[in-house]
Every structure is written in structure tokens, then in C-alpha cells.
Design a protein around this motif. Structure first.
Motif, short mmCIF file in Angstrom:
data_model
loop_
_atom_site.label_atom_id
_atom_site.label_comp_id
_atom_site.label_asym_id
_atom_site.label_seq_id
_atom_site.Cartn_x
_atom_site.Cartn_y
_atom_site.Cartn_z
N GLY A 11 34.75 69.85 59.13
CA GLY A 11 35.58 69.48 60.26
C GLY A 11 36.94 68.92 59.90
O GLY A 11 37.69 68.50 60.78
N VAL A 12 37.27 68.90 58.60
CA VAL A 12 38.55 68.35 58.13
C VAL A 12 39.40 69.48 57.57
O VAL A 12 38.96 70.22 56.70
N GLY A 46 36.66 73.79 65.34
CA GLY A 46 36.08 73.48 64.04
C GLY A 46 36.89 72.48 63.24
O GLY A 46 36.42 71.96 62.23
N VAL A 47 38.11 72.20 63.70
CA VAL A 47 38.97 71.21 63.04
C VAL A 47 39.03 69.97 63.91
O VAL A 47 39.47 70.02 65.06
N ARG A 48 38.59 68.85 63.36
CA ARG A 48 38.60 67.59 64.11
C ARG A 48 39.65 66.62 63.61
O ARG A 48 40.13 65.79 64.37
N VAL A 49 39.96 66.70 62.31
CA VAL A 49 40.94 65.80 61.69
C VAL A 49 41.74 66.62 60.68
O VAL A 49 41.20 67.54 60.06
N VAL A 50 43.02 66.28 60.52
CA VAL A 50 43.86 66.96 59.54
C VAL A 50 44.36 65.94 58.52
O VAL A 50 44.79 64.84 58.88
N ARG A 90 54.87 65.37 65.57
CA ARG A 90 54.67 64.04 66.16
C ARG A 90 53.69 64.07 67.31
O ARG A 90 52.98 63.08 67.55
N ARG A 91 53.61 65.17 68.04
CA ARG A 91 52.77 65.25 69.23
C ARG A 91 51.44 65.96 68.98
O ARG A 91 50.73 66.29 69.93
N PHE A 92 51.10 66.20 67.73
CA PHE A 92 49.81 66.82 67.42
C PHE A 92 48.69 65.93 67.96
O PHE A 92 48.65 64.72 67.67
N PRO A 93 47.75 66.46 68.75
CA PRO A 93 46.81 65.60 69.48
C PRO A 93 45.61 65.09 68.68
O PRO A 93 44.93 64.16 69.12
N LYS A 94 45.32 65.70 67.54
CA LYS A 94 44.19 65.27 66.73
C LYS A 94 44.66 64.30 65.65
O LYS A 94 45.85 64.28 65.30
N PRO A 95 43.76 63.48 65.09
CA PRO A 95 44.18 62.54 64.05
C PRO A 95 44.80 63.26 62.85
O PRO A 95 44.28 64.27 62.37
N LEU A 96 45.93 62.72 62.40
CA LEU A 96 46.68 63.29 61.28
C LEU A 96 46.83 62.20 60.23
O LEU A 96 47.45 61.15 60.49
N ILE A 97 46.25 62.44 59.06
CA ILE A 97 46.24 61.45 57.99
C ILE A 97 47.14 61.92 56.86
O ILE A 97 47.01 63.05 56.38
#
Length: 256
Positions: A11-12, A46-50, A90-97
Motif C-alpha cells: 500500500g506504499v 492500492g496506494v494509501r501512502v506515498v 501541495r494538494r495531493f490528498p493522500k499522506p506524502l512523506i
């Protein structure tokens, strides 16, 4: 894609800036490839966090100055403007690390500021050095630094262009975790997997509440938070989690 490498697991989505010979200098192609990857991740369940990273020597040394010689100010303001691309990040809605090491300069710092969490190697060096070549940050640097650090620290960093360390960044609230060069990416991926275990709807709502709420006065922000709470309350994940919690509590009371 040439400038961005992609890998998905548990999921990452791991995105790696891929211009090592240029210290991952950000050019138009890299920005467009990054935004394409994020647009695809936005609609991929399938992608929850980036996690966004570079390499040990450089997360990114900043904008590719060579590109400035090929555009006019009119193009930068219109047809060749990169503002919409930065807005997509900046407006990507999923968590971005951000997992950063080495140079985190200029556009690399602005890319980090666009992320939600930051894990840094002890070798990371941050700077907004645009003033040294007669420019200012133009992709969010002045505004995001002021919002993160306050007016006076932002003034110091932007007007002098001085470098600051990972430890300083952590102390000032820009970095969540500082670790060794061997562990910084591993720690970022661990953090991403921890977040990815939770309800996607709740995670996205939590990010929206914090990010958009900071742009509002308190009363509208509180109402916005409540709207998001009511929205996620009705999701199957939330209802199932509430039922499971009550069943576990009843079972514990009965066994006691």
C-alpha cells in the motif's frame, strides 16, 4: 518515466527522484513526471501512502538553473509556468512523506515543505539559497517557511540563504525524525506502512482537516473538521471498527 522511479509495496508507493548526476536538480520534466505519478496514485486504491526520496548524496539540490536560460519571464508567467505542477503536489490528498538526505536546497526544500511528514538523515542540509543569485523562492518557500517557522526565522533563512542542519530542522518542527544515513529511508517506509494500515477514508479526512484547517480561522476550521468526522463516521470501515470495539469490550466485561 526517466526522472522518477516507482515501486509499490504494502500500500506504499515509493517515488525516487532520479537525476543523480545533477544532484536531483528539478527540471520541468521531473516535475511533470512527479505530478503524473501522483495523479495516478490519487485514483489508485492500492496506494494509501506515498514516500518521496532521492539518494544519500542529495534529496534535491534545487531547481535546474540551466532551464532558466531557455525561457522568458512571459513564458514563466504563462505557457511555461510550473505553478500548477507545484499546486498538484501541495494538494495531493493522500499522506506524502519526504525521506531526505544530503542536499535539500531551494526547490528540494520547497518539495519537502509540500510533504506532510519528513524523515531526515543526519547528513541532510537544508537551505533556501535563492537570494544568493538574486532571486527568491518561487514555489512556496517564503510562505511555507513562514507558516512552519514563523516570520523571524523565515526572514533569517530566506534573506541570508544560510544552510541549516537536520537537527535544527527537527528542533524547529520541519522534521519528524532524524536518523542515520543507513536508516532514514527504512524509517520513512515503516512510518508509511503504519499509516497505510488505517482506514483510507479516515486518513484522507485527517490530512484534509489539518492542511485545509490551517488555512481557515478557528471557527470555520472546527466546522470543517466536524463535517469530515460525520462523513467518515458513515463509512463501512468506521462502523465495523466501532462494532468490533464494542464486542471486544463486552467480551472482556463478561470474562471479568
Amino acid at each position: 518515466m526517466e526522472r522518477i522511479l516507482r515501486e509499490v509495496q504494502d500500500g506504499v508507493l515509493l517515488l525516487r527522484l532520479n537525476r543523480p548526476d545533477k544532484l536531483n536538480a528539478i527540471d520541468e520534466q521531473m516535475l511533470r513526471e512527479l505530478c503524473t505519478a501522483l495523479d495516478e496514485a490519487r485514483v489508485d486504491d492500492g496506494v494509501r501512502v506515498v514516500v518521496l526520496t532521492g539518494n544519500e548524496r542529495a534529496f534535491s539540490a534545487g531547481a535546474d538553473i540551466d532551464g532558466f536560460a531557455q525561457v522568458t519571464v512571459e513564458e514563466l508567467a504563462t505557457s511555461r509556468s510550473d505553478f500548477p505542477l507545484w499546486d498538484t503536489i501541495r494538494r495531493f490528498p493522500k499522506p506524502l512523506i519526504a525521506a531526505v538526505s544530503g542536499y535539500v536546497f531551494g526547490g528540494g526544500l520547497e518539495l519537502t515543505l509540500a510533504c506532510d511528514l519528513v524523515v531526515a538523515s543526519q547528513t541532510a542540509r537544508f537551505a533556501a539559497p535563492e537570494i544568493r543569485i538574486g532571486l527568491i523562492p518561487g514555489a512556496g518557500g517564503t510562505q511555507l517557511l513562514a507558516r512552519r517557522f514563523g516570520k523571524y526565522r523565515a526572514m533569517e533563512l530566506v534573506l541570508t540563504g544560510r544552510e541549516f542542519s537536520a537537527e535544527e530542522a527537527e528542533r524547529w518542527g520541519l522534521v519528524n525524525v532524524v536518523t542515520t544515513p543507513e536508516e532514514y529511508l527504512t524509517r520513512a517506509l515503516e512510518l508509511a506502512r503504519q499509516i497505510a494500515q488505517h482506514s483510507p477514508a479516515a486518513v484522507r479526512a485527517a490530512k484534509a482537516a489539518i492542511v485545509q484547517g490551517l488555512e481557515m480561522p478557528l471557527d470555520p476550521a472546527l466546522r470543517f473538521e466536524r463535517e469530515l468526522f460525520l462523513r467518515v463516521f458513515t463509512t463501512p470501515e468506521a462502523q465495523e471498527a466501532i462494532r468490533s470495539f464494542l464486542e471486544r469490550r463486552r467480551a472482556k466485561q463478561q470474562s471479568g
